[in-house]
Design an enzyme around this catalytic site. Sequence first.
Site, PDB file in Angstrom:
ATOM      1  N   ARG A 173      -0.955  16.246   6.854  1.00 26.20           N
ATOM      2  CA  ARG A 173      -1.760  15.483   7.815  1.00 26.20           C
ATOM      3  C   ARG A 173      -1.463  15.900   9.245  1.00 26.20           C
ATOM      4  NH1 ARG A 173      -2.441   9.406   5.035  1.00 26.20           N
ATOM      5  NH2 ARG A 173      -2.560  10.332   2.955  1.00 26.20           N
ATOM      6  N   ASP A 201       0.859  -1.192   0.000  1.00 23.87           N
ATOM      7  CA  ASP A 201       0.000   0.000   0.000  1.00 23.87           C
ATOM      8  C   ASP A 201       0.895   1.242   0.000  1.00 23.87           C
ATOM      9  OD1 ASP A 201      -1.923   1.901   0.442  1.00 23.87           O
ATOM     10  OD2 ASP A 201      -2.867   0.859   2.127  1.00 23.87           O
ATOM     11  N   LEU A 202       0.907   1.968  -1.099  1.00 24.61           N
ATOM     12  CA  LEU A 202       1.766   3.152  -1.199  1.00 24.61           C
ATOM     13  C   LEU A 202       1.285   4.257  -0.265  1.00 24.61           C
ATOM     14  CD1 LEU A 202       3.426   1.827  -3.142  1.00 24.61           C
ATOM     15  CD2 LEU A 202       2.199   2.924  -4.997  1.00 24.61           C
ATOM     16  N   ASP A 205      -3.093   2.410  -5.997  1.00 27.20           N
ATOM     17  CA  ASP A 205      -2.010   2.464  -5.007  1.00 27.20           C
ATOM     18  C   ASP A 205      -1.893   1.227  -4.131  1.00 27.20           C
ATOM     19  OD1 ASP A 205      -4.329   2.909  -3.624  1.00 27.20           O
ATOM     20  OD2 ASP A 205      -3.540   4.523  -2.397  1.00 27.20           O
ATOM     21  N   GLU A 206      -2.616   0.171  -4.459  1.00 26.12           N
ATOM     22  CA  GLU A 206      -2.510  -1.050  -3.656  1.00 26.12           C
ATOM     23  C   GLU A 206      -2.340  -2.259  -4.562  1.00 26.12           C
ATOM     24  OE1 GLU A 206      -5.640  -1.539  -0.773  1.00 26.12           O
ATOM     25  OE2 GLU A 206      -5.728   0.622  -0.377  1.00 26.12           O
TER      26      GLU A 206
END
Length: 451
Positions: free
Chosen positions: A70, A33-34, A125-126
């Site tokens: 974030r 998972d990026l 992305d996974e």
Amino acid sequence: MERAEAGAAGSSLVHDQVVPAGSSSSRVIVHVDLDCFYAQVEMISNPELKGKPLGVQQKYLVVTCNYEARKLGVKKLMNVRDAKEKCPQLVLVNGEDLTRYREMSYKVTELLEEFSPIVERLGFDENFVDLTEMVEKRLEQLQSDEPSALTVSGHVYDNQPINLHDILHIRLLIGSQIAAEMREAMYNQLGLTGCAGVASNKLLAKLVSGIFKPNQQTLLLPESSQDLIHSLNHIKEMPGIGYKTTKRLEALGISSVRDLQTFSSKILEKELGISVAQRIQKLSFGEDNSPVTPSGPPQSFSEEDSFKCSSEVEAKNKIEELLASLLNRVCQDGRKPHTIRLIIRRYSSEKHYNRESRQCPIPSHIIQKLGIGNYDVMTPMVDVLMKLFRNMVNVKMPFHLTLLSVCFCNLKALNTAKKGTIDYYLTPSLSTTSRSGKHSFKMKDTHMEDF
DNA sequence: TGGGGTTAT
DNA sequence: ATAACCC
């Protein structure tokens, strides 16, 4: 099945194992998972963005952001206004054109395919990779005189101790080493960081990959699988249980994973149908026998744009724009789509998911012209799409759409023409010199002259 | 909620 | 053609 073996954990000798080597009931799966993928791609494109809080914007949404952002309170899918309010220094880049993300996404998949060809994509992305065979090979090669040969890579969920006499532990441990190599290769060759989770099935691998975040990996041993699934606060967090099913389960008084585990199978089957009921109830126990299905090349290509549209002219212009991009993509792919679809979203206050579509076969004379660039394929395609449009939308009445999308699907390898047959010589893309498949298509480029 | 994707019915 | 799921 996987639950039953977990119970045998006390046994310490390899030859005690009930599961034969290579048995389908004991797999090693990695979920890769990026980290904030779009933001990473943007920082690679423009290194000046590194170190700054960065958000990727589509329309009025920040669809993803880097970790600097974030830390300052920006969340995925946050409104741009809210994000700017939370974080005035936030740098925004437009991410509505997915081209570079898509290209990088396939580079990642291809890199993983070098480890093992069994790679399944999930979004951009996974990826899941079935490492079972690779682990078996490494086990056979193992010369246990190197002390580092049996060291886990990364975290172990719950800090559970590894039992080197338990063959299931050993196999997963080797999986963790391969996962580390994959992440190293992604960083060295593509400059990307990401997380990985190693477990005995896709569900558990996916859940465990998110435990240590960003750029870390976690191994789940079978004895901890119940703790992992019960760490979910709500069934909606279970991959495979989506919006609709969650609502229906809540109506039955089911909200926790344990609620779902202990709920009557019979009643669940009546309510959701036997297929969904049995599948999700197994998921609630951490059981998932779904195979890692190699994705291969895409099954469809689509381009969409959400925007206000209330006239046929606006629709046609947008359709031309979407189609021009799609033609370039299809041209580079080399295969030919045999079906085209138009999708709309009508403006209407309520209605969570409201999309309608019409599709039809692409006329064969148009298919033949695809990928060779020189004939004007735009005009006849737009005509087809506008017919689909008028089939869905009564243009004599006022209408208000909020999205248009064009999709090419039913892709076929080349045409079936074989060398030496009549068909071969009547097929322009095969019998002429042009085989590169790399002709750019510009929308307003008026006349494309014949050969 | 964006701009994509997949499979099942 | 739609509905469900995934990101």
